[in-house]
Structures are given as structure tokens and as C-alpha cells.
Design a protein around this motif. Sequence first.
Motif, short mmCIF file in Angstrom:
data_model
loop_
_atom_site.label_atom_id
_atom_site.label_comp_id
_atom_site.label_asym_id
_atom_site.label_seq_id
_atom_site.Cartn_x
_atom_site.Cartn_y
_atom_site.Cartn_z
N ASP A 12 0.86 -1.18 0.00
CA ASP A 12 0.00 0.00 0.00
C ASP A 12 0.89 1.23 0.00
OD1 ASP A 12 -1.89 2.13 0.84
OD2 ASP A 12 -3.24 0.44 1.21
N ASP A 13 0.51 2.25 -0.75
CA ASP A 13 1.34 3.46 -0.82
C ASP A 13 1.11 4.40 0.37
OD1 ASP A 13 -1.24 3.97 -1.93
OD2 ASP A 13 -0.49 5.79 -2.88
N GLU A 39 5.70 -0.14 -0.53
CA GLU A 39 4.95 1.11 -0.63
C GLU A 39 4.60 1.52 -2.06
OE1 GLU A 39 8.41 4.46 -0.32
OE2 GLU A 39 7.92 3.36 1.52
N ASN A 40 4.98 0.70 -3.03
CA ASN A 40 4.59 1.00 -4.42
C ASN A 40 4.66 -0.29 -5.25
OD1 ASN A 40 7.32 0.69 -5.52
ND2 ASN A 40 7.76 2.65 -4.54
N GLY A 41 4.19 -0.19 -6.47
CA GLY A 41 4.13 -1.37 -7.33
C GLY A 41 5.49 -1.97 -7.66
N SER A 42 6.48 -1.12 -7.86
CA SER A 42 7.82 -1.64 -8.19
C SER A 42 8.41 -2.41 -7.02
CB SER A 42 8.75 -0.49 -8.58
OG SER A 42 8.27 0.15 -9.75
N GLN A 43 8.29 -1.85 -5.82
CA GLN A 43 8.76 -2.56 -4.63
C GLN A 43 7.98 -3.86 -4.45
OE1 GLN A 43 8.46 -0.42 -0.97
NE2 GLN A 43 10.26 0.85 -1.37
N MET A 62 -1.67 3.00 -6.88
CA MET A 62 -0.36 3.30 -6.30
C MET A 62 0.49 3.98 -7.35
SD MET A 62 0.59 -0.23 -4.28
CE MET A 62 0.39 -1.27 -5.72
N PRO A 63 1.51 4.73 -6.92
CA PRO A 63 2.42 5.33 -7.90
C PRO A 63 3.19 4.27 -8.67
CG PRO A 63 2.92 6.09 -5.65
CD PRO A 63 1.85 5.06 -5.56
N GLY A 64 3.53 4.59 -9.88
CA GLY A 64 4.29 3.63 -10.70
C GLY A 64 3.35 2.59 -11.27
N THR A 66 0.10 0.03 -10.89
CA THR A 66 -1.10 -0.23 -10.11
C THR A 66 -1.04 -1.68 -9.60
OG1 THR A 66 -2.41 -1.13 -11.94
CG2 THR A 66 -2.44 1.29 -11.62
#
Length: 108
Positions: A12-13, A39-43, A62-64, A66
Motif C-alpha cells: 500500500d502506498d 509502498e509501491n508497485g515496483s517494490q 499506487m504510484p508507478g 497499479t
Amino acid sequence: MNNRVYSTLIIDDEPPARERLSQLLKNFPETFNVISTAENGSQAREQIQRLQPDLIFLDIQMPGLTGFEVLEKLDKLPVVIFCTAYDQYALKAFETNCLDYLLKPSSP
């Protein structure tokens, strides 16, 4: 009776949302072992591939990437529970074969 403890990743962001869900899951140590958060899609993608969790709680917006884009980029899917503030994605979420769709804020 299922005595399995699921290795769990929270994605979750929003830090308060990650913390709230983590605290809620601590009430069920016989079922959930939170191994990490993202905290984001890449992570999320990196941690899913590296940690191979049994279960993920996945935000959608989420940033980056979804939440849906994260799932599209994985070769092996864990069990997915979407946890989002948006009810308009429910149908699409269940098309991904997710286990459940929770609306934030989460409660026991």
C-alpha cells in the motif's frame, strides 16, 4: 481445520494503511505472518519475486505500477486480497481470481 500460517506481504502506498493492516493481522498470528511491506508497485513486484509470500494484501491505486499491473508482471501469483478505498474495481479484481476485496479503512 487449516493450521497453516501464511507468509504475508502488505502492499500500500499509504503508510497509515500499511500500519493499520499490519496491526490488525497481528491479532491472528495463527494465520498471518507479515514478512514485509511495500509502498509501491515496483517494490511490490521485487519483494514478491524475492520473498515468495503465500498471501498479499494489495492496494490498487499506487504510484508507478497499479495493483493490477503488478499482478500482470508476475510469473507466479500468491493468493491476493485487494485492499483499496475504491469500490469500482471490484469486478475487475475478481476477474484476477483474487480471494477477497476489502474496502479501506480495514477493520477486524
